[in-house]
Design a protein around this motif. Structure first.
Motif, PDB file in Angstrom:
ATOM      1  N   GLY A 159      32.840 -36.910 -25.723  1.00 15.57           N
ATOM      2  CA  GLY A 159      32.579 -36.991 -27.769  1.00 15.57           C
ATOM      3  C   GLY A 159      31.402 -36.952 -27.745  1.00 15.57           C
ATOM      4  O   GLY A 159      30.777 -35.984 -28.913  1.00 15.57           O
ATOM      5  N   GLY A 160      30.646 -37.225 -27.205  1.00 17.78           N
ATOM      6  CA  GLY A 160      29.222 -37.623 -27.831  1.00 17.78           C
ATOM      7  C   GLY A 160      28.389 -35.983 -27.127  1.00 17.78           C
ATOM      8  O   GLY A 160      27.619 -35.239 -27.710  1.00 17.78           O
ATOM      9  N   GLU A 161      28.522 -35.297 -26.655  1.00 17.45           N
ATOM     10  CA  GLU A 161      28.562 -33.520 -26.307  1.00 17.45           C
ATOM     11  C   GLU A 161      28.768 -32.559 -27.180  1.00 17.45           C
ATOM     12  O   GLU A 161      28.495 -31.651 -26.768  1.00 17.45           O
ATOM     13  CB  GLU A 161      28.497 -33.773 -24.550  1.00 17.45           C
ATOM     14  N   PHE A 162      30.145 -33.219 -27.723  1.00 16.20           N
ATOM     15  CA  PHE A 162      31.274 -31.868 -27.619  1.00 16.20           C
ATOM     16  C   PHE A 162      30.149 -31.819 -29.281  1.00 16.20           C
ATOM     17  O   PHE A 162      29.727 -32.194 -29.713  1.00 16.20           O
ATOM     18  CB  PHE A 162      32.084 -31.986 -27.884  1.00 16.20           C
ATOM     19  N   HIS A 163      30.815 -30.712 -30.297  1.00 13.41           N
ATOM     20  CA  HIS A 163      30.906 -29.811 -31.349  1.00 13.41           C
ATOM     21  C   HIS A 163      31.281 -29.580 -31.929  1.00 13.41           C
ATOM     22  O   HIS A 163      32.319 -28.712 -31.203  1.00 13.41           O
ATOM     23  CB  HIS A 163      29.378 -28.571 -31.327  1.00 13.41           C
ATOM     24  N   VAL A 164      31.347 -29.755 -33.762  1.00 14.45           N
ATOM     25  CA  VAL A 164      32.489 -28.720 -34.173  1.00 14.45           C
ATOM     26  C   VAL A 164      32.278 -27.567 -33.790  1.00 14.45           C
ATOM     27  O   VAL A 164      31.004 -26.729 -33.482  1.00 14.45           O
ATOM     28  CB  VAL A 164      32.584 -29.244 -35.426  1.00 14.45           C
ATOM     29  N   LEU A 165      33.447 -26.508 -33.756  1.00 12.00           N
ATOM     30  CA  LEU A 165      33.053 -24.746 -33.361  1.00 12.00           C
ATOM     31  C   LEU A 165      31.899 -24.338 -34.093  1.00 12.00           C
ATOM     32  O   LEU A 165      31.529 -23.854 -33.321  1.00 12.00           O
ATOM     33  CB  LEU A 165      34.085 -24.383 -34.323  1.00 12.00           C
ATOM     34  N   PRO A 166      31.675 -24.114 -35.194  1.00  8.56           N
ATOM     35  CA  PRO A 166      30.705 -23.877 -36.121  1.00  8.56           C
ATOM     36  C   PRO A 166      28.712 -23.986 -34.840  1.00  8.56           C
ATOM     37  O   PRO A 166      28.063 -23.811 -35.213  1.00  8.56           O
ATOM     38  CB  PRO A 166      30.781 -24.213 -37.623  1.00  8.56           C
ATOM     39  N   GLU A 167      28.537 -25.329 -35.001  1.00  8.54           N
ATOM     40  CA  GLU A 167      27.668 -25.771 -34.186  1.00  8.54           C
ATOM     41  C   GLU A 167      27.562 -26.021 -32.824  1.00  8.54           C
ATOM     42  O   GLU A 167      26.648 -25.336 -32.423  1.00  8.54           O
ATOM     43  CB  GLU A 167      27.848 -27.737 -34.614  1.00  8.54           C
ATOM     44  N   LEU A 168      28.560 -24.952 -32.414  1.00 11.10           N
ATOM     45  CA  LEU A 168      28.736 -25.016 -31.003  1.00 11.10           C
ATOM     46  C   LEU A 168      28.108 -23.381 -31.097  1.00 11.10           C
ATOM     47  O   LEU A 168      27.510 -23.390 -29.849  1.00 11.10           O
ATOM     48  CB  LEU A 168      30.571 -25.158 -29.841  1.00 11.10           C
ATOM     49  N   ILE A 169      28.716 -22.295 -31.830  1.00 12.17           N
ATOM     50  CA  ILE A 169      28.238 -21.588 -32.130  1.00 12.17           C
ATOM     51  C   ILE A 169      26.734 -21.530 -32.112  1.00 12.17           C
ATOM     52  O   ILE A 169      25.896 -20.947 -31.412  1.00 12.17           O
ATOM     53  CB  ILE A 169      29.265 -19.852 -33.095  1.00 12.17           C
ATOM     54  N   GLU A 170      26.195 -22.080 -33.614  1.00  4.79           N
ATOM     55  CA  GLU A 170      24.970 -22.177 -33.274  1.00  4.79           C
ATOM     56  C   GLU A 170      23.993 -22.462 -32.321  1.00  4.79           C
ATOM     57  O   GLU A 170      22.850 -22.403 -32.249  1.00  4.79           O
ATOM     58  CB  GLU A 170      24.641 -23.586 -34.477  1.00  4.79           C
ATOM     59  N   ARG A 171      24.590 -23.881 -31.229  1.00  9.28           N
ATOM     60  CA  ARG A 171      23.836 -24.129 -29.955  1.00  9.28           C
ATOM     61  C   ARG A 171      23.546 -22.796 -29.615  1.00  9.28           C
ATOM     62  O   ARG A 171      22.693 -22.687 -28.779  1.00  9.28           O
ATOM     63  CB  ARG A 171      24.853 -24.965 -29.669  1.00  9.28           C
TER      64      ARG A 171
END
Length: 246
Positions: A159-171
């Motif tokens: 869980g410490g490495e996961f992002h919510v979907l908008p944040e993953l796309i921003e990454r």
């Protein structure tokens, strides 16, 4: 060099080693508008379903690399079954250090970004094999919404490495890549992936009660289904994202 046995046991009946139904692979292939002759490198290719079906349906060629001897043999058998063994090859090896001898049109790591130490490292690894203007595929979990507490994050795992979907796309954007397509898993996709593991494990346990792994399998069957239903099913998403360098 191989995966621990428990991984192969869990997913012994799986063709796709991610929460992604075969029809979603087909949707993804169509969405990417793959042209005949597209050269593909698939790192951590598992049982080869993506590469084999895309070779059959779209005429792609390419190579899959996976550390599992069991999955690599299944991939080769699948290529023969679908009549595409002359177009795709599967190599047993450590995908974390694999770079194609020649640039490819599409470089993929679908559901195994641990090979690069995370998303950023895997993007860098795939880029070393990709021709300018080529497509990159990353399969990655994400939070459907922020984890409500630490217990949930720990129960889901990673869980410490996961992002919510908008944040993953921003990454991906922060790594200087555009997201140009995505296909996301549904809860049913998760169920079919996860619950099928329980039946695989139970049938194996009934047939091998005295195996050295029997205790580990029994513990997983005892606690795993409820943990999945309580935490992962509701909170964790998964998808494949197509990227192009800016």
């Amino acid at each position: 060099m191989d995966l621990p046995r428990i991984f192969a046991l869990r997913e012994s009946s799986h063709r796709v080693h991610n929460p992604f139904a075969p029809d979603k692979l087909a949707v993804l292939g169509r969405a990417l508008r793959l042209a005949p002759g597209t050269r593909v490198l698939d790192l951590a290719s598992g049982s080869g379903e993506m590469l084999c079906t895309w070779a059959r349906d779209h005429g792609v060629t390419g190579t899959g690399v996976d550390i599992s001897t069991v999955f690599t043999e299944k991939a080769r058998a699948r290529a023969a079954e679908l009549g595409v063994a002359d177009r795709v090859a599967f190599v047993h090896g450590d995908a974390s250090g694999h770079v194609s001898d020649e640039p490819v049109d599409l470089a993929a790591c679908v559901g195994a970004t641990w090979i690069g130490g995370g998303v950023a490292g895997t993007v860098e690894l795939l880029a070393r094999s990709l021709r300018p203007g080529g497509l990159m595929l990353i399969g990655e979990p994400y939070w459907r919404r922020e984890a409500p507490d630490r217990r949930t994050a720990e129960a889901v795992g990673g869980g410490g490495e996961f992002h919510v979907l908008p944040e993953l796309i921003e990454r991906f954007g922060a790594l200087d890549y555009d997201v140009v397509e995505m296909v996301l898993a549904s809860e049913d996709d998760w169920d079919r992936y996860q619950a099928a593991q329980w039946l695989n494990l139970r049938r194996w346990l009934d047939a091998h009660p005295d195996d050295e792994l029997a205790g580990e399998v029994r513990a997983e069957l005892t606690t795993g289904p409820a943990r999945y239903a309580r935490y992962r099913r509701e909170h964790l998403g998964w998808g494949v994202f197509a990227l192009m360098a800016r």
